[in-house]
Design a protein around this motif. Sequence first.
Motif, PDB file in Angstrom:
ATOM      1  N   SER A 168       0.828  -1.203   0.000  1.00 57.33           N
ATOM      2  CA  SER A 168       0.000   0.000   0.000  1.00 57.33           C
ATOM      3  C   SER A 168       0.867   1.260   0.000  1.00 57.33           C
ATOM      4  N   ALA A 169       2.055   1.189   0.631  1.00 58.24           N
ATOM      5  CA  ALA A 169       2.976   2.329   0.609  1.00 58.24           C
ATOM      6  C   ALA A 169       3.496   2.578  -0.806  1.00 58.24           C
ATOM      7  N   ILE A 170       3.773   1.508  -1.547  1.00 59.46           N
ATOM      8  CA  ILE A 170       4.194   1.655  -2.948  1.00 59.46           C
ATOM      9  C   ILE A 170       3.074   2.310  -3.753  1.00 59.46           C
ATOM     10  N   GLY A 171       1.833   1.875  -3.498  1.00 59.02           N
ATOM     11  CA  GLY A 171       0.692   2.495  -4.173  1.00 59.02           C
ATOM     12  C   GLY A 171       0.565   3.968  -3.846  1.00 59.02           C
ATOM     13  N   ASP A 172       0.803   4.320  -2.577  1.00 59.61           N
ATOM     14  CA  ASP A 172       0.758   5.731  -2.178  1.00 59.61           C
ATOM     15  C   ASP A 172       1.828   6.538  -2.915  1.00 59.61           C
TER      16      ASP A 172
END
Length: 364
Positions: A168-172
């Motif tokens: 999810s951090a990569i997506g952010d």
Amino acid sequence: WSQVVSEAEKIVGYPTSFMSLRCLLSDELSNIAMQVRKLVGTKHPLLDTARGFVYDSRNNLQMRGLVVLLISKAAGPSTAELSFQHDMISGIYSSQRSLAEITELIHTAFLVHRGIVNIGELKSCDGPLKDMQFGNKMAVLSGDFLLANACTSLAQLQNTKVVELISSAIGDLVQGIYYENSKSSEENCLTDDIGISRWKEQVFLSHSALLAKSCQAAMELAKHSAEIQDMAFQYGKHMSMSHKLHSDLQPFVKESSCDTMAFSLNSAPAILHQEFRGREAWLKQIREPCAPRDNCARLKQPPHRCVCVFQQLQEAIKAGKGVTSAIDLCRCHGNRALAALERFPPSEARDALANIVYAVTRFP
């Protein structure tokens, strides 16, 4: 800052400047490095990014991994993991050290991807088009390689919640950088009305989410409670927000005899200045004609981008409330990061985390 980082690295057991050494010494990346050498003599930004990996005077490149290691040591083992303390080195689990490396690889991958240039906006003075096209290909492939290595290592941790957090951090990051690039053109910079609340949302995505979620993931690897995980998340979030505000403030507070430092019209001091001045007054100030115009002709730049107007804007922001408000906001986030640390037991690692906050909230 450099002293704080140096002392913190001693606490976690080894210099984090060598954190990604295993990946950097791999045959695949060595081949990429040989290809990047072909860019020597060009103006492609990937070359400057590569230089930064070798030498960064402010030790910013490995800051995220260092914080993950420090907060891991500050929290220590949980009662659920006491039987696995033999797996700890300098008070940190091997899985947490792997997570710190993963965090750095992801950050580095996106730094490399940021080096892609818009071919359509290039001028003849920027260098041969074929060099820029080759540089773009290398930036894409190199960044993808680092990201693939990070994802492989992430899967090896065999913790679904950690995989979910980092994914999810990569997506952010993707969302934050996409927004930055979509608003990076000159026209958008002049017409995009961004308030400080929107600025915070964007900075969280592109600068804070990776560190915040990595700190939380480090607590999950040690099986700490949801409360401790949230405190780690809050520290990572607010410390990185302070770090970004500190960076944005440097052109306005740094005492230097050199020429005016570059700043973004979408930096925190500029946005806060705009909120105080009003949108129309700010746009008028940006579009004011340059005087004298012969400087513009000599620099071959349009009037609203010439050095004299750039300096006038910087002085106007310094004279207004934007800088002092940005300093207050930086310290506010710093205080929230320190408040999150209060839930961790006293230790040299906790003191080092606090010193990092003090380093980015201290101004001349």
